[in-house]
Write a protein that holds these residues in place. Structure first.
Motif, PDB file in Angstrom:
ATOM      1  N   ILE A   1     -11.788  40.889   3.783  1.00  0.00           N
ATOM      2  CA  ILE A   1     -11.290  40.271   5.016  1.00  0.00           C
ATOM      3  C   ILE A   1     -10.828  41.364   5.967  1.00  0.00           C
ATOM      4  CG2 ILE A   1      -9.490  38.818   6.023  1.00  0.00           C
ATOM      5  CD1 ILE A   1      -9.468  37.193   3.458  1.00  0.00           C
ATOM      6  N   PHE A   2     -11.251  41.262   7.223  1.00  0.00           N
ATOM      7  CA  PHE A   2     -10.797  42.196   8.255  1.00  0.00           C
ATOM      8  C   PHE A   2     -10.230  41.370   9.399  1.00  0.00           C
ATOM      9  CE2 PHE A   2     -11.868  45.256  11.836  1.00  0.00           C
ATOM     10  CZ  PHE A   2     -10.815  46.115  11.549  1.00  0.00           C
ATOM     11  N   ASN A   3      -8.916  41.319   9.478  1.00  0.00           N
ATOM     12  CA  ASN A   3      -8.242  40.459  10.444  1.00  0.00           C
ATOM     13  C   ASN A   3      -7.309  41.275  11.336  1.00  0.00           C
ATOM     14  OD1 ASN A   3      -7.013  38.434  11.882  1.00  0.00           O
ATOM     15  ND2 ASN A   3      -5.898  37.558  10.157  1.00  0.00           N
TER      16      ASN A   3
ATOM     17  N   PHE B   1     -11.042  51.599  24.291  1.00  0.00           N
ATOM     18  CA  PHE B   1     -10.472  50.677  23.309  1.00  0.00           C
ATOM     19  C   PHE B   1     -11.592  49.951  22.558  1.00  0.00           C
ATOM     20  CE2 PHE B   1      -8.506  46.682  21.909  1.00  0.00           C
ATOM     21  CZ  PHE B   1      -7.382  47.172  21.263  1.00  0.00           C
ATOM     22  N   GLU B   2     -12.604  49.558  23.283  1.00  0.00           N
ATOM     23  CA  GLU B   2     -13.751  48.900  22.649  1.00  0.00           C
ATOM     24  C   GLU B   2     -14.409  49.805  21.617  1.00  0.00           C
ATOM     25  OE1 GLU B   2     -16.851  46.283  24.806  1.00  0.00           O
ATOM     26  OE2 GLU B   2     -17.835  48.237  24.604  1.00  0.00           O
ATOM     27  N   ARG B   3     -14.534  51.089  21.939  1.00  0.00           N
ATOM     28  CA  ARG B   3     -15.132  52.031  20.985  1.00  0.00           C
ATOM     29  C   ARG B   3     -14.274  52.161  19.719  1.00  0.00           C
ATOM     30  NH1 ARG B   3     -17.053  54.660  25.789  1.00  0.00           N
ATOM     31  NH2 ARG B   3     -15.065  55.758  26.077  1.00  0.00           N
TER      32      ARG B   3
ATOM     33  N   ARG C   1     -19.033  49.212   6.247  1.00  0.00           N
ATOM     34  CA  ARG C   1     -19.622  50.160   5.287  1.00  0.00           C
ATOM     35  C   ARG C   1     -18.839  50.183   3.976  1.00  0.00           C
ATOM     36  NH1 ARG C   1     -20.415  53.180  10.144  1.00  0.00           N
ATOM     37  NH2 ARG C   1     -18.416  54.262   9.826  1.00  0.00           N
ATOM     38  N   TRP C   2     -17.516  50.164   4.071  1.00  0.00           N
ATOM     39  CA  TRP C   2     -16.696  50.216   2.849  1.00  0.00           C
ATOM     40  C   TRP C   2     -16.795  48.927   2.038  1.00  0.00           C
ATOM     41  CZ3 TRP C   2     -11.975  52.007   6.200  1.00  0.00           C
ATOM     42  CH2 TRP C   2     -12.172  53.343   6.591  1.00  0.00           C
ATOM     43  N   SER C   3     -17.089  47.811   2.683  1.00  0.00           N
ATOM     44  CA  SER C   3     -17.103  46.529   1.982  1.00  0.00           C
ATOM     45  C   SER C   3     -18.294  46.375   1.043  1.00  0.00           C
ATOM     46  CB  SER C   3     -17.125  45.381   2.995  1.00  0.00           C
ATOM     47  OG  SER C   3     -18.390  45.289   3.635  1.00  0.00           O
ATOM     48  N   HIS C   4     -19.353  47.147   1.270  1.00  0.00           N
ATOM     49  CA  HIS C   4     -20.557  47.071   0.428  1.00  0.00           C
ATOM     50  C   HIS C   4     -21.083  45.643   0.321  1.00  0.00           C
ATOM     51  CE1 HIS C   4     -19.472  51.073  -1.826  1.00  0.00           C
ATOM     52  NE2 HIS C   4     -19.714  51.223  -0.529  1.00  0.00           N
TER      53      HIS C   4
ATOM     54  N   ASP D   1     -14.871  49.063  17.637  1.00  0.00           N
ATOM     55  CA  ASP D   1     -16.196  49.181  17.030  1.00  0.00           C
ATOM     56  C   ASP D   1     -16.179  50.136  15.847  1.00  0.00           C
ATOM     57  OD1 ASP D   1     -17.696  47.386  18.482  1.00  0.00           O
ATOM     58  OD2 ASP D   1     -18.343  48.833  19.983  1.00  0.00           O
ATOM     59  N   SER D   2     -15.474  51.247  16.004  1.00  0.00           N
ATOM     60  CA  SER D   2     -15.400  52.238  14.938  1.00  0.00           C
ATOM     61  C   SER D   2     -14.695  51.669  13.710  1.00  0.00           C
ATOM     62  CB  SER D   2     -14.664  53.484  15.440  1.00  0.00           C
ATOM     63  OG  SER D   2     -14.531  54.443  14.412  1.00  0.00           O
ATOM     64  N   MET D   3     -13.587  50.980  13.916  1.00  0.00           N
ATOM     65  CA  MET D   3     -12.861  50.374  12.799  1.00  0.00           C
ATOM     66  C   MET D   3     -13.721  49.339  12.088  1.00  0.00           C
ATOM     67  SD  MET D   3      -9.016  49.827  14.356  1.00  0.00           S
ATOM     68  CE  MET D   3      -8.345  49.194  12.813  1.00  0.00           C
ATOM     69  N   LEU D   4     -14.334  48.452  12.866  1.00  0.00           N
ATOM     70  CA  LEU D   4     -15.149  47.394  12.271  1.00  0.00           C
ATOM     71  C   LEU D   4     -16.338  47.972  11.519  1.00  0.00           C
ATOM     72  CD1 LEU D   4     -15.862  44.480  11.769  1.00  0.00           C
ATOM     73  CD2 LEU D   4     -16.848  44.353  14.076  1.00  0.00           C
ATOM     74  N   SER D   5     -16.986  48.973  12.088  1.00  0.00           N
ATOM     75  CA  SER D   5     -18.134  49.593  11.428  1.00  0.00           C
ATOM     76  C   SER D   5     -17.728  50.247  10.111  1.00  0.00           C
ATOM     77  CB  SER D   5     -18.778  50.632  12.345  1.00  0.00           C
ATOM     78  OG  SER D   5     -19.283  50.031  13.525  1.00  0.00           O
TER      79      SER D   5
END
Length: 309
Positions: free
Chosen positions: A60-62, A81-83, A94-97, A86-90
């Motif tokens: 979960i990413f909230n 801020f958008e970048r 990747r870490w969630s596999h 995007d970086s956090m979500l990306s």
């Protein structure tokens, strides 16, 4: 930094936190807020960073708690801020596999959502409010590659149209919740100085097309929010006819609807528990009296208490 942690623990005679097992660390991290995880734990030492990246911590990413409560900040609409979002979500993707099931963010773009579509087949909840650079391209990819989606919130995302909404409905049969709210275009004063003017002026006009897309492709909806949509009585009737499982319906700010329209459209909603009607005040300046020729006719057109002048 790892050496510093070891030195401090040896001087104090306490436990060496850097030597905690991976399982113990992930258990501890799972109890922290997302802010504490990102601003503290991942920076302590290498073993903590490895634990922070464990897939079990990224189902979960909230980020919603970081944006609430209002007021909204102008910096949130800036490209930098958008970048960052995007970086956090990306990174989380990747870490969630592939184990990510719920995403609640704001101000992301097609860049990160393309990766979500590619890597998150188990996604069930996607909430991406206030994203000026999320388009039909990424939402169409989500629709085709995330068939388990059961909740979608694309409120204030003005580059998303009825085209991708129809694809979501067609390819995600489990969809139960849709939130497609627009900003208050009748009185945008609360957004001025925060949201870029060109974005405020780009408010979608195709409320009827979106209503048709919802009605034709999302028959299992149980909750629908379309605040400040520009749909007509015909569009509402179609939604109520074909989305008969609706339990919650939010029509706040839908200025083209009257009380009579709503009464006529909703009798078939046997499961309806709550409905929010267009309960807001419209100042005289928004409409010209010449449109009806007389205020009495205006009052007859808008037969809800809130439309009283």
């Amino acid at each position: 930094m790892e050496a510093d942690a070891e030195e401090q623990s040896s001087e104090s005679g306490g436990p060496d936190w850097a030597e905690l097992t991976h399982e113990c660390l992930t258990n501890i991290f799972s109890r922290l807020t997302i802010q504490d995880r990102w601003r503290g734990t991942m920076l302590v030492c290498k073993s903590w960073l490895r634990a922070f990246k464990d897939p079990s911590l990224h189902t979960i990413f909230n980020l919603d708690p970081q944006f609430d409560p209002p007021p909204e900040l102008p910096t949130w609409w800036a490209p930098d801020f958008e970048r960052k979002i995007d970086s956090m979500l990306s990174s989380v993707v990747r870490w969630s596999h592939g184990s990510l099931t719920e995403i609640r963010v704001r101000h992301c773009s097609d860049r990160s959502l393309a990766l979500v579509a590619e890597s998150c087949p188990n996604l069930e909840v996607l909430s991406i409010r206030s994203c000026p650079h999320v388009t039909d391209d990424s939402i169409s990819r989500i629709a085709l590659r995330c068939p388990k989606l059961r909740e979608l919130d694309v409120s204030y995302c003005y580059e998303i149209s009825h085209v991708s909404l129809a694809l979501v409905g067609k390819n995600c049969p489990n969809l139960k919740v849709l939130k497609r709210n627009l900003m208050n275009w009748l009185d945008p004063s609360q957004h001025i100085g925060i949201v870029p003017n060109e974005y405020l002026n780009a408010c979608p006009q195709d409320g009827e097309s979106e209503a048709v897309a919802i009605a034709n492709s999302m028959p299992h909806l149980e909750s629908l929010e379309i605040r400040f949509s520009k749909l007509s009585a015909k569009g509402l009737s179609l939604i109520c006819e074909r989305c008969s499982n609706l339990e919650f319906l939010d029509l706040s700010g839908c200025a083209n609807l009257t009380s009579r329209d709503i009464v006529n459209a909703t009798p078939n909603l046997a499961h309806l528990k709550e409905i929010k009607k267009p309960n807001f005040y419209i100042p005289r300046s928004v409409f010209h009296t010449e449109r009806y020729g007389h205020w009495r006719l205006y009052d007859e057109r808008f037969q809800t208490d809130v439309f009283r002048i």
